[in-house]
Design a protein around this motif. Structure first.
Motif, PDB file in Angstrom:
ATOM      1  N   ALA A 114       0.960  -1.156   0.227  1.00 24.04           N
ATOM      2  CA  ALA A 114       0.054   0.084  -0.036  1.00 24.04           C
ATOM      3  C   ALA A 114       1.002   1.126  -0.049  1.00 24.04           C
ATOM      4  CB  ALA A 114      -0.847   0.083   1.236  1.00 24.04           C
ATOM      5  N   PHE A 115       2.033   1.148   0.828  1.00 21.93           N
ATOM      6  CA  PHE A 115       2.683   2.362   0.912  1.00 21.93           C
ATOM      7  C   PHE A 115       3.478   2.569  -0.583  1.00 21.93           C
ATOM      8  CE2 PHE A 115       7.170   3.745   0.654  1.00 21.93           C
ATOM      9  CZ  PHE A 115       7.073   5.000   1.169  1.00 21.93           C
ATOM     10  N   TYR A 116       4.007   1.503  -1.200  1.00 22.18           N
ATOM     11  CA  TYR A 116       4.736   1.631  -2.573  1.00 22.18           C
ATOM     12  C   TYR A 116       3.920   2.009  -3.489  1.00 22.18           C
ATOM     13  CZ  TYR A 116       8.869  -0.793  -0.788  1.00 22.18           C
ATOM     14  OH  TYR A 116      10.037  -1.134  -0.321  1.00 22.18           O
ATOM     15  N   THR A 117       2.573   1.579  -3.434  1.00 26.29           N
ATOM     16  CA  THR A 117       1.552   2.028  -4.409  1.00 26.29           C
ATOM     17  C   THR A 117       1.419   3.479  -4.365  1.00 26.29           C
ATOM     18  OG1 THR A 117       0.471  -0.223  -4.464  1.00 26.29           O
ATOM     19  CG2 THR A 117      -1.064   1.808  -5.207  1.00 26.29           C
ATOM     20  N   ARG A 118       1.075   4.083  -3.191  1.00 30.01           N
ATOM     21  CA  ARG A 118       1.005   5.517  -3.025  1.00 30.01           C
ATOM     22  C   ARG A 118       1.989   6.205  -3.269  1.00 30.01           C
ATOM     23  NH1 ARG A 118      -0.516   3.888   2.252  1.00 30.01           N
ATOM     24  NH2 ARG A 118       1.498   4.694   3.302  1.00 30.01           N
ATOM     25  N   ALA A 119       3.418   5.933  -2.768  1.00 30.10           N
ATOM     26  CA  ALA A 119       4.563   6.269  -3.211  1.00 30.10           C
ATOM     27  C   ALA A 119       4.720   6.432  -5.015  1.00 30.10           C
ATOM     28  CB  ALA A 119       5.834   5.714  -2.752  1.00 30.10           C
ATOM     29  N   SER A 120       4.413   5.303  -5.502  1.00 32.49           N
ATOM     30  CA  SER A 120       4.580   5.310  -6.870  1.00 32.49           C
ATOM     31  C   SER A 120       3.695   6.385  -7.665  1.00 32.49           C
ATOM     32  CB  SER A 120       4.451   3.824  -7.542  1.00 32.49           C
ATOM     33  OG  SER A 120       5.361   3.001  -7.126  1.00 32.49           O
ATOM     34  N   LYS A 121       2.590   6.428  -7.063  1.00 33.74           N
ATOM     35  CA  LYS A 121       1.619   7.248  -7.878  1.00 33.74           C
ATOM     36  C   LYS A 121       1.981   8.869  -7.806  1.00 33.74           C
ATOM     37  CE  LYS A 121      -3.368   8.666  -7.815  1.00 33.74           C
ATOM     38  NZ  LYS A 121      -3.974   8.378  -8.475  1.00 33.74           N
ATOM     39  N   LYS A 122       2.647   9.244  -6.575  1.00 31.63           N
ATOM     40  CA  LYS A 122       3.113  10.563  -6.478  1.00 31.63           C
ATOM     41  C   LYS A 122       4.328  10.849  -7.102  1.00 31.63           C
ATOM     42  CE  LYS A 122       4.525  13.559  -2.796  1.00 31.63           C
ATOM     43  NZ  LYS A 122       5.414  13.772  -1.750  1.00 31.63           N
ATOM     44  N   ILE A 123       5.258   9.973  -7.235  1.00 36.47           N
ATOM     45  CA  ILE A 123       6.545   9.998  -7.757  1.00 36.47           C
ATOM     46  C   ILE A 123       6.320  10.182  -9.365  1.00 36.47           C
ATOM     47  CG2 ILE A 123       8.535   8.784  -8.739  1.00 36.47           C
ATOM     48  CD1 ILE A 123       8.518   7.630  -5.677  1.00 36.47           C
ATOM     49  N   ILE A 124       5.364   8.800  -9.776  1.00 35.22           N
ATOM     50  CA  ILE A 124       4.883   9.130 -11.528  1.00 35.22           C
ATOM     51  C   ILE A 124       4.226  10.339 -11.767  1.00 35.22           C
ATOM     52  CG2 ILE A 124       3.703   7.733 -12.949  1.00 35.22           C
ATOM     53  CD1 ILE A 124       5.063   5.188 -11.529  1.00 35.22           C
TER      54      ILE A 124
END
Length: 168
Positions: free
Chosen positions: A62-72
């Motif tokens: 869940a953290f990586y999903t949120r982080a990926s969305k923000k970074i991308i």
């Protein structure tokens, strides 16, 4: 090394973020309903509603999903004017066969595990998918455009590996 509060304990586990491994600290907060992981700039802090051994895999995803969305989202904003294309939408998904994809409706998808990799590898995937908005295949024109916008793409490809060599 950053000192943690006496309420937090090092779990002995590490997680990767933007190409580097960081420790995971745990703490208990009985007022929350589910496990949550946050990034504090130097480590991961996993907060659980119960004490004892916990399975953090779901919370980490869940953290990586949120982080990926923000970074991308940030990287798309940066590269879109350079590629001179417009995408309609993007999403973060769990397709283990690919890092990203693009369809004819100008919808881009990216794998949630990209947040584990260095920013220049993420940039490669973002530019790759933006270039597909002009060339929906991997012909010579596609690779020429990609190389013009992102000349070091082969280094990023080596970091990300292929479907057969990828060890996520």
């Amino acid at each position: 090394m950053k000192e943690k509060s006496s309420m937090e304990q090092e779990s002995g586990f590490k997680a990767c973020y933007l190409g580097k491994f960081y420790p995971i600290y745990t703490k208990v907060d009985e007022t929350i309903k589910k496990i949550n992981i946050e990034w504090d700039g130097s480590a991961f802090v996993c907060t659980s509603p119960v004490s004892g051994e916990i399975d953090i895999a779901w919370a980490l995803q869940a953290f990586y999903t949120r982080a990926s969305k923000k970074i991308i989202e940030e990287r798309l904003r940066f590269y879109q004017p350079q590629v001179k294309v417009k995408y309609k939408s993007f999403s973060i998904e769990n397709d283990s066969r690919r890092w990203g994809s693009c369809n004819s409706n100008k919808h881009l998808t990216f794998h949630w595990k990209l947040a584990m990799y260095p920013l220049h590898a993420i940039d490669y995937v973002v530019v790759h998918e933006l270039c597909h908005l002009m060339h929906l295949n991997h012909d010579r024109s596609f690779w020429r455009l990609l190389g013009k916008i992102y000349p070091n793409y082969k280094e990023a490809m080596d970091i990300l590996g292929t479907e057969k060599t990828r060890d996520m």
